[in-house]
Design a protein around this motif. Structure first.
Motif, mmCIF file in Angstrom:
data_model
loop_
_atom_site.group_PDB
_atom_site.id
_atom_site.type_symbol
_atom_site.label_atom_id
_atom_site.label_comp_id
_atom_site.label_asym_id
_atom_site.label_seq_id
_atom_site.Cartn_x
_atom_site.Cartn_y
_atom_site.Cartn_z
ATOM 1 N N ALA A 50 -8.002 -16.460 16.437
ATOM 2 C CA ALA A 50 -9.212 -16.474 17.261
ATOM 3 C C ALA A 50 -10.285 -15.562 16.680
ATOM 4 O O ALA A 50 -11.464 -15.930 16.632
ATOM 5 C CB ALA A 50 -8.876 -16.052 18.690
ATOM 6 N N ALA A 51 -9.885 -14.382 16.228
ATOM 7 C CA ALA A 51 -10.854 -13.468 15.614
ATOM 8 C C ALA A 51 -11.440 -14.064 14.346
ATOM 9 O O ALA A 51 -12.641 -13.972 14.098
ATOM 10 C CB ALA A 51 -10.183 -12.130 15.314
ATOM 11 N N SER A 52 -10.594 -14.707 13.562
ATOM 12 C CA SER A 52 -11.070 -15.321 12.323
ATOM 13 C C SER A 52 -12.051 -16.450 12.603
ATOM 14 O O SER A 52 -13.096 -16.557 11.951
ATOM 15 C CB SER A 52 -9.881 -15.842 11.519
ATOM 16 N N ARG A 53 -11.741 -17.282 13.578
ATOM 17 C CA ARG A 53 -12.632 -18.399 13.889
ATOM 18 C C ARG A 53 -13.965 -17.914 14.453
ATOM 19 O O ARG A 53 -15.021 -18.451 14.121
ATOM 20 C CB ARG A 53 -11.967 -19.360 14.854
ATOM 21 N N SER A 54 -13.925 -16.912 15.313
ATOM 22 C CA SER A 54 -15.188 -16.419 15.865
ATOM 23 C C SER A 54 -16.002 -15.718 14.785
ATOM 24 O O SER A 54 -17.225 -15.861 14.732
ATOM 25 C CB SER A 54 -14.930 -15.488 17.041
ATOM 26 N N TYR A 55 -15.332 -14.989 13.914
ATOM 27 C CA TYR A 55 -16.021 -14.320 12.809
ATOM 28 C C TYR A 55 -16.665 -15.343 11.877
ATOM 29 O O TYR A 55 -17.832 -15.200 11.508
ATOM 30 C CB TYR A 55 -15.018 -13.442 12.062
ATOM 31 N N MET A 56 -15.908 -16.359 11.514
ATOM 32 C CA MET A 56 -16.442 -17.367 10.597
ATOM 33 C C MET A 56 -17.518 -18.219 11.265
ATOM 34 O O MET A 56 -18.409 -18.723 10.594
ATOM 35 C CB MET A 56 -15.317 -18.247 10.056
ATOM 36 N N GLY A 57 -17.471 -18.376 12.550
ATOM 37 C CA GLY A 57 -18.516 -19.116 13.251
ATOM 38 C C GLY A 57 -19.811 -18.332 13.347
ATOM 39 O O GLY A 57 -20.906 -18.893 13.294
ATOM 40 N N ALA A 58 -19.701 -17.010 13.474
ATOM 41 C CA ALA A 58 -20.889 -16.167 13.611
ATOM 42 C C ALA A 58 -21.467 -15.746 12.261
ATOM 43 O O ALA A 58 -22.633 -15.357 12.183
ATOM 44 C CB ALA A 58 -20.547 -14.929 14.427
ATOM 45 N N LEU A 59 -20.683 -15.831 11.211
ATOM 46 C CA LEU A 59 -21.110 -15.329 9.908
ATOM 47 C C LEU A 59 -22.380 -15.997 9.378
ATOM 48 O O LEU A 59 -23.279 -15.284 8.926
ATOM 49 C CB LEU A 59 -19.963 -15.449 8.903
ATOM 50 N N PRO A 60 -22.515 -17.317 9.395
ATOM 51 C CA PRO A 60 -23.755 -17.901 8.865
ATOM 52 C C PRO A 60 -25.005 -17.447 9.613
ATOM 53 O O PRO A 60 -26.045 -17.193 8.989
ATOM 54 C CB PRO A 60 -23.538 -19.410 9.015
ATOM 55 N N PHE A 68 -33.279 -12.903 6.340
ATOM 56 C CA PHE A 68 -34.677 -12.899 6.771
ATOM 57 C C PHE A 68 -35.240 -11.482 6.828
ATOM 58 O O PHE A 68 -36.375 -11.242 6.433
ATOM 59 C CB PHE A 68 -34.841 -13.588 8.119
ATOM 60 N N VAL A 69 -34.427 -10.548 7.315
ATOM 61 C CA VAL A 69 -34.875 -9.154 7.404
ATOM 62 C C VAL A 69 -35.115 -8.585 6.013
ATOM 63 O O VAL A 69 -36.144 -7.945 5.756
ATOM 64 C CB VAL A 69 -33.846 -8.307 8.199
ATOM 65 N N VAL A 70 -34.194 -8.818 5.101
ATOM 66 C CA VAL A 70 -34.360 -8.320 3.734
ATOM 67 C C VAL A 70 -35.549 -8.996 3.059
ATOM 68 O O VAL A 70 -36.336 -8.339 2.360
ATOM 69 C CB VAL A 70 -33.057 -8.528 2.924
ATOM 70 N N PHE A 71 -35.703 -10.303 3.266
ATOM 71 C CA PHE A 71 -36.816 -11.038 2.676
ATOM 72 C C PHE A 71 -38.153 -10.489 3.176
ATOM 73 O O PHE A 71 -39.089 -10.275 2.388
ATOM 74 C CB PHE A 71 -36.689 -12.529 3.016
ATOM 75 N N ALA A 72 -38.255 -10.225 4.467
ATOM 76 C CA ALA A 72 -39.504 -9.682 5.022
ATOM 77 C C ALA A 72 -39.720 -8.230 4.596
ATOM 78 O O ALA A 72 -40.855 -7.823 4.337
ATOM 79 C CB ALA A 72 -39.481 -9.789 6.536
ATOM 80 N N ALA A 85 -36.425 -24.043 5.961
ATOM 81 C CA ALA A 85 -35.619 -24.457 4.795
ATOM 82 C C ALA A 85 -34.398 -23.544 4.639
ATOM 83 O O ALA A 85 -33.289 -24.007 4.358
ATOM 84 C CB ALA A 85 -36.471 -24.442 3.539
ATOM 85 N N ALA A 86 -34.607 -22.248 4.834
ATOM 86 C CA ALA A 86 -33.492 -21.304 4.732
ATOM 87 C C ALA A 86 -32.482 -21.533 5.853
ATOM 88 O O ALA A 86 -31.266 -21.460 5.633
ATOM 89 C CB ALA A 86 -34.014 -19.877 4.764
ATOM 90 N N LEU A 87 -32.976 -21.810 7.070
ATOM 91 C CA LEU A 87 -32.059 -22.077 8.186
ATOM 92 C C LEU A 87 -31.202 -23.312 7.925
ATOM 93 O O LEU A 87 -30.012 -23.329 8.237
ATOM 94 C CB LEU A 87 -32.839 -22.243 9.487
ATOM 95 N N VAL A 88 -31.799 -24.343 7.340
ATOM 96 C CA VAL A 88 -31.035 -25.548 7.004
ATOM 97 C C VAL A 88 -29.973 -25.225 5.961
ATOM 98 O O VAL A 88 -28.821 -25.677 6.054
ATOM 99 C CB VAL A 88 -31.980 -26.671 6.529
ATOM 100 N N ALA A 89 -30.348 -24.419 4.964
ATOM 101 C CA ALA A 89 -29.380 -24.045 3.928
ATOM 102 C C ALA A 89 -28.223 -23.235 4.517
ATOM 103 O O ALA A 89 -27.052 -23.471 4.186
ATOM 104 C CB ALA A 89 -30.075 -23.257 2.825
ATOM 105 N N PHE A 90 -28.535 -22.294 5.396
ATOM 106 C CA PHE A 90 -27.473 -21.501 6.009
ATOM 107 C C PHE A 90 -26.617 -22.347 6.951
ATOM 108 O O PHE A 90 -25.412 -22.113 7.076
ATOM 109 C CB PHE A 90 -28.057 -20.308 6.762
ATOM 110 N N ASP A 91 -27.216 -23.321 7.599
ATOM 111 C CA ASP A 91 -26.445 -24.209 8.471
ATOM 112 C C ASP A 91 -25.494 -25.077 7.661
ATOM 113 O O ASP A 91 -24.397 -25.403 8.117
ATOM 114 C CB ASP A 91 -27.384 -25.080 9.303
ATOM 115 N N GLN A 92 -25.896 -25.440 6.442
ATOM 116 C CA GLN A 92 -25.012 -26.207 5.567
ATOM 117 C C GLN A 92 -23.807 -25.372 5.128
ATOM 118 O O GLN A 92 -22.758 -25.920 4.819
ATOM 119 C CB GLN A 92 -25.778 -26.702 4.332
ATOM 120 N N LEU A 93 -23.943 -24.066 5.112
ATOM 121 C CA LEU A 93 -22.825 -23.191 4.749
ATOM 122 C C LEU A 93 -21.806 -23.038 5.874
ATOM 123 O O LEU A 93 -20.672 -22.671 5.635
ATOM 124 C CB LEU A 93 -23.344 -21.804 4.373
#
Length: 124
Positions: A50-60, A68-72, A85-93
Motif C-alpha cells: 500500500a505504501a509503495s502504490r501510494s508513493y508511486m501514484g503521488a510521485l509524478p 515547475f518550482v525549479v524551472f521558475a 506540455a510538461a504536465l502531459v509529459a509527467f502524466d505519461q510517466l
C-alpha cells in the motif's frame, strides 16, 4: 505457508496417533502459531504494498511540482503552453511508474516458484 502446510500434513497423516494420545490441542496450537506468523508476514507485506502504490501514484505529481518550482526559480519563462506540455509529459510517466513495483513483486514470486520447482525436481 510451508511451515503451516507441513504441520497440517503431519497432523493429517498421523491423525490416529494425534487422537490416541489426545494431542489435538497441541497440534492445533502448533498450526495456529504457524498461521499467526504467516498472517503477520502477509499483513506487513500488505502495508508495504500500500505504501509503495501510494508513493508511486503521488510521485509524478510531486516531480511535476518540484520541476515547475525549479524551472521558475532558475528564471525560466513560465507560460501556459510550457506548463501544459510538461504536465502531459509527467502524466505519461505515471503509467510506467505504477507498474514498476508490481513487476518487481512478480519477479520475486517467479524466483520463489522456480526455487520450489527446482527443489521438487531434485527430490524426484
Amino acid at each position: 505457508t510451508d511451515a503451516r502446510v507441513d504441520a497440517s500434513n503431519e497432523a493429517l497423516q498421523g491423525i490416529a496417533c494425534v487422537k490416541m494420545y489426545a494431542w489435538e490441542k497441541d497440534t492445533e496450537a502448533r498450526i495456529a502459531r504457524s498461521r499467526d506468523g504467516e498472517l503477520g508476514y502477509l499483513r506487513s507485506i500488505s502495508y508495504l504494498r500500500a505504501a509503495s502504490r501510494s508513493y508511486m501514484g503521488a510521485l509524478p505529481g510531486l516531480v511535476a511540482v518540484a520541476s515547475f518550482v525549479v524551472f521558475a526559480a532558475t528564471g525560466g519563462a513560465v507560460a501556459a503552453s510550457t506548463m501544459f506540455a510538461a504536465l502531459v509529459a509527467f502524466d505519461q510517466l505515471r503509467f510506467p511508474l505504477l507498474f514498476y513495483p508490481m513487476a518487481l513483486a512478480q519477479l520475486a514470486q517467479a524466483r520463489v516458484s522456480a526455487d520450489r520447482v527446482g527443489s521438487f525436481l531434485e527430490i524426484a
